[in-house]
Design an enzyme around this catalytic site. Structure first.
Site, mmCIF file in Angstrom:
data_model
loop_
_atom_site.group_PDB
_atom_site.id
_atom_site.type_symbol
_atom_site.label_atom_id
_atom_site.label_comp_id
_atom_site.label_asym_id
_atom_site.label_seq_id
_atom_site.Cartn_x
_atom_site.Cartn_y
_atom_site.Cartn_z
ATOM 1 N N ASP A 1 0.720 -1.470 -0.009
ATOM 2 C CA ASP A 1 0.161 0.069 -0.121
ATOM 3 C C ASP A 1 0.650 1.435 -0.096
ATOM 4 O OD1 ASP A 1 -2.506 -1.401 0.141
ATOM 5 O OD2 ASP A 1 -1.687 -2.389 1.813
ATOM 6 N N TYR B 1 5.211 -14.544 0.457
ATOM 7 C CA TYR B 1 3.888 -14.162 1.751
ATOM 8 C C TYR B 1 5.014 -15.732 2.591
ATOM 9 C CZ TYR B 1 1.577 -10.998 -0.689
ATOM 10 O OH TYR B 1 1.213 -9.509 -1.060
ATOM 11 N N GLN C 1 13.810 0.933 -2.151
ATOM 12 C CA GLN C 1 12.977 1.098 -2.861
ATOM 13 C C GLN C 1 13.863 0.611 -4.187
ATOM 14 O OE1 GLN C 1 9.762 2.987 -3.231
ATOM 15 N NE2 GLN C 1 8.309 1.477 -2.793
ATOM 16 N N ARG D 1 5.901 -10.801 -5.209
ATOM 17 C CA ARG D 1 4.827 -10.798 -4.602
ATOM 18 C C ARG D 1 3.811 -9.474 -5.106
ATOM 19 N NH1 ARG D 1 5.836 -10.769 1.622
ATOM 20 N NH2 ARG D 1 5.214 -8.431 1.636
ATOM 21 N N GLY D 2 2.077 -10.021 -4.156
ATOM 22 C CA GLY D 2 1.099 -8.363 -4.384
ATOM 23 C C GLY D 2 1.056 -8.042 -5.648
ATOM 24 N N GLU D 3 2.086 -6.445 -5.612
ATOM 25 C CA GLU D 3 1.651 -5.231 -6.557
ATOM 26 C C GLU D 3 2.982 -4.728 -6.799
ATOM 27 O OE1 GLU D 3 -2.594 -3.620 -7.268
ATOM 28 O OE2 GLU D 3 -1.391 -2.229 -7.314
ATOM 29 N N ASP D 4 3.613 -3.942 -6.187
ATOM 30 C CA ASP D 4 4.539 -2.865 -6.239
ATOM 31 C C ASP D 4 5.682 -4.218 -6.528
ATOM 32 O OD1 ASP D 4 5.787 -0.662 -6.847
ATOM 33 O OD2 ASP D 4 6.574 -1.633 -5.141
ATOM 34 N N SER D 5 6.076 -5.086 -6.181
ATOM 35 C CA SER D 5 7.252 -5.849 -6.831
ATOM 36 C C SER D 5 7.089 -6.312 -8.204
ATOM 37 C CB SER D 5 7.356 -6.416 -5.191
ATOM 38 O OG SER D 5 7.191 -7.664 -5.446
HETATM 39 O O1 TRH Z 1 4.243 -6.393 0.803
HETATM 40 P P1 TRH Z 1 3.046 -6.846 -0.781
HETATM 41 O O2 TRH Z 1 2.700 -8.572 -0.216
HETATM 42 O O3 TRH Z 1 1.888 -5.718 -0.756
HETATM 43 C C1 TRH Z 1 0.769 -5.490 -0.450
HETATM 44 C C2 TRH Z 1 -0.117 -6.498 -0.265
HETATM 45 O O4 TRH Z 1 -0.646 -7.728 -1.481
HETATM 46 C C3 TRH Z 1 -1.025 -5.832 0.197
HETATM 47 O O5 TRH Z 1 -3.003 -6.436 0.085
HETATM 48 C C4 TRH Z 1 -1.345 -5.072 -1.199
HETATM 49 O O6 TRH Z 1 -2.553 -3.550 -0.326
HETATM 50 C C5 TRH Z 1 -0.700 -4.287 -1.820
HETATM 51 O O7 TRH Z 1 0.208 -5.324 -2.373
HETATM 52 C C6 TRH Z 1 -0.797 -3.453 -2.973
HETATM 53 O O8 TRH Z 1 4.116 -6.745 -1.334
HETATM 54 P P2 TRH Z 1 4.258 -5.254 -2.702
HETATM 55 O O9 TRH Z 1 3.289 -5.198 -3.457
HETATM 56 O O10 TRH Z 1 5.359 -5.783 -4.138
HETATM 57 O O11 TRH Z 1 4.722 -4.357 -2.214
HETATM 58 C C7 TRH Z 1 6.185 -4.526 -1.507
HETATM 59 C C8 TRH Z 1 7.246 -2.975 -1.254
HETATM 60 O O12 TRH Z 1 8.180 -3.487 -0.813
HETATM 61 C C9 TRH Z 1 7.682 -2.825 -2.783
HETATM 62 O O13 TRH Z 1 7.623 -1.377 -2.806
HETATM 63 C C10 TRH Z 1 8.330 -3.369 -2.646
HETATM 64 C C11 TRH Z 1 9.612 -3.132 -0.972
HETATM 65 N N1 TRH Z 1 10.334 -3.460 -0.994
HETATM 66 C C12 TRH Z 1 11.868 -2.592 0.172
HETATM 67 O O14 TRH Z 1 11.737 -1.466 -0.300
HETATM 68 N N2 TRH Z 1 12.344 -3.628 -0.238
HETATM 69 C C13 TRH Z 1 12.103 -4.391 -0.256
HETATM 70 O O15 TRH Z 1 14.237 -5.492 0.783
HETATM 71 C C14 TRH Z 1 12.065 -5.577 -0.489
HETATM 72 C C15 TRH Z 1 11.492 -6.941 -0.999
HETATM 73 C C16 TRH Z 1 10.835 -5.411 -1.112
#
Ligand code: TRH
Length: 359
Positions: free
Chosen positions: A17, A176, A238, A254-258
């Protein structure tokens, strides 16, 4: 006059988020010269991604963004010209009243999906009881959606397709905790291909430690078993995380941003969608695979699909990993091709600015 935008972010769980909102806020500020306030309800989680945040500050400026602590006693009397409600997080009633007075425009930024209905719902409106109109903005993979977050500094994926997997295969692992982590690590360890696996420190570390028969693993520690070496990284910024994805040969995201960052890194990746009730994440995954790998040769497509499905399951077979490595070159070429296609589309922030200005 500089347009004022407010982005509202509620940290439901995990990092996505704030991860999405922080990237978007910075891009809107730096590339579109907008005056941005980012309202976040959980500064502690936000601090993992924005280490310079001060937890006690109700308002602070970081990288040109005014970060506002969204708490019960915050001052919501001054609404911005443009209001982005991230992931239907629900705006404070006092702020909505201020929006009504100031005739702010209101957009709800939805979750990313490759499902075709995103095109149908993108840009639809929802009239509110108070007379205001809320607009739905769906990110997506086609021209008819709101696009994907991609900053100008991201280089297009230009490198020619590699002929074969490199000797020491570099893998990043972000997933996850319910993923079949131990089965994957066993498959890698028992395989012929040496693998260096980078694991940023998250809640999966206890399982990784367990695989190596240890009670815990610390940041900086490196442990090996068979063909597998695991290196524990800190939770990265990031920017550093994005770099890691570009340096690895295979990324588990996983999720959205990665997930989106793995696309721009242009390397083969395995995406684990956020677990949803009644398996709603599986159609989401299948829609993405169908959309993204249209040009993938059938054998590589089957292998890639099998890998993704196994990664959602508890029964991860070692052969799935071996097959994936064997098809790596082909998957790599198709992944790069898919990334290039998406690269040719307009990015989310640019589309959002046009969309908002046309409201
Ligand atoms: O953390 P996420 O699982 O986030 C989510 C969930 O699915 C959530 O429910 C949903 O609402 C949301 O997405 C939109 O996975 P995501 O989306 O990949 O986000 C992880 C963030 O963390 C992303 O911006 C990358 C960052 N990150 C770092 O900055 N450093 C790190 O070492 C890692 C592993 C990730």
């Amino acid at each position: 006059m500089t347009q004022r935008w407010d982005v509202f972010c509620k940290v439901v769980d995990n990092f996505g988020d704030i991860g999405v909102c922080w990237r978007l806020a910075r891009q809107l500020q730096s590339e579109h010269q907008l005056d941005i306030r980012l309202w976040v309800d959980d500064l502690q989680v936000a601090q993992r991604l924005i280490p310079s945040l001060t937890l006690a500050a109700t308002e602070q400026r970081v990288d040109g963004i005014r970060v506002m602590h969204w708490c019960a006693d915050a001052d919501f009397s001054d609404a911005a010209d443009m209001v982005i409600e991230a992931f239907a997080c629900g705006l404070p009633p006092a702020y909505i009243a201020a929006m009504q007075q100031q005739q702010s425009r209101w957009v709800n930024l939805e979750y990313l999906t490759a499902e075709t209905w995103a095109e149908d719902f993108h840009a639809k409106t929802s009239p509110q009881a108070n007379g205001m109109v809320r607009h739905f903005y769906f990110p997506g993979f086609t021209q008819a959606t709101g696009g994907l977050i991609r900053e100008r500094h991201i280089p297009p994926v230009l490198h020619p397709p590699a002929k074969q997997a490199v000797n020491a295969c570099k893998v990043s692992l972000f997933c996850y905790p319910h993923a079949p982590i131990i089965s994957l690590l066993s498959a890698i360890a028992e395989g012929k291909q040496p693998v260096h696996c980078y694991v940023p420190s998250t809640t999966i570390l206890p399982q990784v430690a367990d695989f190596f028969g240890k009670t815990s693993l610390q940041v900086g520690q490196m442990v090996s078993h068979g063909a597998l070496t695991v290196e524990v990284l800190p939770f990265l910024s990031q920017a550093d995380y994005d770099q890691l994805l570009t340096r690895c040969d295979i990324n588990f995201v996983r999720g959205e941003d990665s997930w989106v960052r793995a696309i721009w890194a242009g390397k083969p990746f395995i995406w684990q969608p956020y677990l949803q009730e009644e398996g709603a994440h599986i159609p989401k995954l299948k829609a993405f695979l169908a959309q993204h790998y249209q040009s993938m040769p059938i054998t590589a497509l089957n292998v890639s699909q099998a890998m993704h499905m196994a990664w959602q399951d508890t029964a991860f077979q070692a052969s799935v990993w071996d097959d994936y490595l064997a098809a790596w070159s082909s998957i790599n070429a198709a992944t790069q091709e898919a990334s290039r296609t998406l690269f040719s589309q307009t990015d989310l922030a640019s589309k959002l600015v046009i969309f908002c200005n046309n409201l």
